[in-house]
Design an enzyme around this catalytic site. Sequence first.
Site, PDB file in Angstrom:
ATOM      1  CB  SER A  24      -0.855   0.054   1.378  1.00 19.11           C
ATOM      2  OG  SER A  24      -0.194  -0.194   2.413  1.00 19.11           O
ATOM      3  CE1 TYR A  25       3.459   1.614   4.418  1.00 19.28           C
ATOM      4  CE2 TYR A  25       5.590   0.865   4.107  1.00 19.28           C
ATOM      5  CZ  TYR A  25       4.495   0.889   4.751  1.00 19.28           C
ATOM      6  OH  TYR A  25       4.593   0.367   5.979  1.00 19.28           O
TER       7      TYR A  25
END
Length: 315
Positions: free
Chosen positions: A52-53
């Site tokens: 999710s980064y």
Amino acid sequence: MQKRRLGRTDLDIAPLVLGGNVFGWTADEKTSFDILDRFVGAGLNAIDTADSYSTWVPGNSGGESETIIGKWMKSRGNRDKVVLITKVGSDMGQGKKDLSAAYIERAIEASLKRLQTDVVDLYFSHWHDPTVPYEETLGAYEKLLRQGKVRHIGASNLDAAQLGDALKVAKEKGLPPYEVLQPEYNLYDRSSYDGELRDVCMNEGLGVITYFSLAKGFLSGKYRSEADLGKSPRGGGIKSYLDARGMRILAALDAVSARHSATQAEIALAWVIARQGVTAPIASATSVEQVESLARAASLALSPDDIVELDKASA
């Protein structure tokens, strides 16, 4: 750099882990490559990221950090020298945290593709997903372990009861247990890990890698008033630390850092490294100079008096 065994795994890591949350956000690809080069050049070896980064950045959709790390490893040909950590379970557009077996099966393939590797050394459940039984999640990980796509599994953001329940299910069902925990922990934010959660980890022999180890940057010492909050994109998350206890902690960091000719951030990280029940803190860097500081922190030895002073200020 002296390595530490990560819990019951066969992974040996330096006592400081590089946070990949800034890659593709406050560090562009070239800067990220420079940071990663200097990090491994300093004898450090573990890199933490997540699928999710950095979904929170306008125009990003997630996977940016993994993609940069994958390009860097391929260009340097050094995959075997890196302990690669990533996570699954955050909202990547599906609208919820997700640790279902079907989602994990898809997510690992996407992460492996972005990272340009065939195996992740440590795969974390990023969050607790109350909609999915532990048995289903751990069963999905068992499959990945058997296939050789993941070497070890861990969990982030679990409290003591949740971690205990997950370990109990693993034992009762003959499933692989979580071997590493990633909790929030630093000189200011101590209460959620110190105590019952730390006891579970130590009793079960879990490795522990802490995140927000510098309290979102507050423990660097550069934020001392609301006027300082505009100094970085993360400044907005620091306002809550500007209380009497926060100022006490900064004063102790100032005193200890002066004795060691070190920065406040280096002392704050060295304190986490010295804590019983912690394998290594995670810290990110947006410049090569900051990586040099992380390397100094990893080899900085605090005296018993230093630790007492910091403990007292942060109690």
